[in-house]
Design a protein around this motif. Sequence first.
Motif, short mmCIF file in Angstrom:
data_model
loop_
_atom_site.label_atom_id
_atom_site.label_comp_id
_atom_site.label_asym_id
_atom_site.label_seq_id
_atom_site.Cartn_x
_atom_site.Cartn_y
_atom_site.Cartn_z
N UNK A 1 40.74 2.92 28.97
CA UNK A 1 41.16 4.31 29.16
C UNK A 1 42.15 4.46 30.30
N UNK A 2 42.28 3.44 31.13
CA UNK A 2 43.22 3.51 32.24
C UNK A 2 42.64 2.88 33.49
N UNK A 3 43.32 3.11 34.59
CA UNK A 3 42.94 2.53 35.88
C UNK A 3 42.37 3.62 36.77
N UNK A 4 41.25 3.31 37.39
CA UNK A 4 40.60 4.24 38.31
C UNK A 4 40.63 3.62 39.70
N UNK A 5 40.91 4.44 40.70
CA UNK A 5 41.04 3.97 42.07
C UNK A 5 40.34 4.96 42.98
N UNK A 6 39.43 4.46 43.80
CA UNK A 6 38.75 5.31 44.79
C UNK A 6 38.77 4.60 46.13
N UNK B 1 37.52 0.74 55.67
CA UNK B 1 38.09 1.26 54.43
C UNK B 1 37.60 0.40 53.27
N UNK B 2 37.08 1.04 52.24
CA UNK B 2 36.62 0.35 51.04
C UNK B 2 37.38 0.91 49.85
N UNK B 3 37.98 0.03 49.09
CA UNK B 3 38.73 0.42 47.91
C UNK B 3 38.04 -0.19 46.69
N UNK B 4 37.72 0.65 45.71
CA UNK B 4 37.15 0.18 44.44
C UNK B 4 38.13 0.57 43.35
N UNK B 5 38.46 -0.40 42.52
CA UNK B 5 39.40 -0.14 41.44
C UNK B 5 38.81 -0.68 40.14
N UNK B 6 38.91 0.13 39.09
CA UNK B 6 38.46 -0.26 37.76
C UNK B 6 39.66 -0.28 36.83
N UNK C 1 24.87 -3.98 45.01
CA UNK C 1 23.80 -3.03 44.68
C UNK C 1 24.39 -1.69 44.25
N UNK C 2 25.40 -1.22 44.96
CA UNK C 2 26.02 0.06 44.62
C UNK C 2 26.70 -0.01 43.25
N UNK C 3 27.38 -1.13 42.97
CA UNK C 3 28.04 -1.29 41.68
C UNK C 3 27.03 -1.41 40.54
N UNK C 4 25.89 -2.02 40.82
CA UNK C 4 24.84 -2.14 39.80
C UNK C 4 24.34 -0.76 39.37
N UNK C 5 24.32 0.19 40.30
CA UNK C 5 23.91 1.56 39.98
C UNK C 5 24.89 2.24 39.03
N UNK C 6 26.13 1.77 39.01
CA UNK C 6 27.16 2.35 38.15
C UNK C 6 27.28 1.66 36.81
N UNK C 7 26.57 0.58 36.63
CA UNK C 7 26.74 -0.26 35.44
C UNK C 7 26.60 0.51 34.14
N UNK C 8 25.67 1.44 34.06
CA UNK C 8 25.47 2.19 32.82
C UNK C 8 26.65 3.12 32.51
N UNK C 9 27.44 3.46 33.51
CA UNK C 9 28.59 4.35 33.31
C UNK C 9 29.88 3.59 33.00
N UNK D 1 31.60 7.24 40.76
CA UNK D 1 30.58 7.77 39.85
C UNK D 1 31.03 9.11 39.27
N UNK D 2 31.59 9.97 40.12
CA UNK D 2 32.09 11.27 39.64
C UNK D 2 33.18 11.08 38.60
N UNK D 3 34.12 10.18 38.85
CA UNK D 3 35.20 9.93 37.89
C UNK D 3 34.67 9.36 36.58
N UNK D 4 33.72 8.44 36.67
CA UNK D 4 33.16 7.83 35.46
C UNK D 4 32.35 8.84 34.65
N UNK D 5 31.67 9.76 35.32
CA UNK D 5 30.91 10.80 34.63
C UNK D 5 31.85 11.70 33.84
N UNK D 6 32.97 12.06 34.44
CA UNK D 6 33.98 12.89 33.76
C UNK D 6 34.54 12.12 32.56
#
Length: 121
Positions: free
Chosen positions: A66-71, A57-62, A18-26, A90-95
Amino acid sequence: MKNTLEGSSPEVRAFIYQQLAELESLLPQGTAVSVVVEDPSVQSSRAQKVAAPSRKRVIMQLETAAGRFFVEGKNDDIYKAITKAKNDLKDQLTVLQSFLADSNSSRSNHIENILSQKYLH
């Protein structure tokens, strides 16, 4: 989407999706998403009962063009850890989106300026 959620409950997995679905547009096209949930209480409860809450601990990596994002999100409550990781991502994707929009606009303006001139030097 690759994930390592074997020990997670169906409710936790559903919340992550559900949380990832909220980020889908970004998300840029062709993005690979990895999610890792580390919950020491799940692992140790199999071996023995643990009275004190443990830090989740939750790790999300994209992985994008453009590169690799890690939160990472940490909290005693797994849902808060997931939400923190999602908000940081979400903050990183917005930037990233604002940067890409600016560079595309600048590129378009540059091309338009070149095409509007009759002679190139």
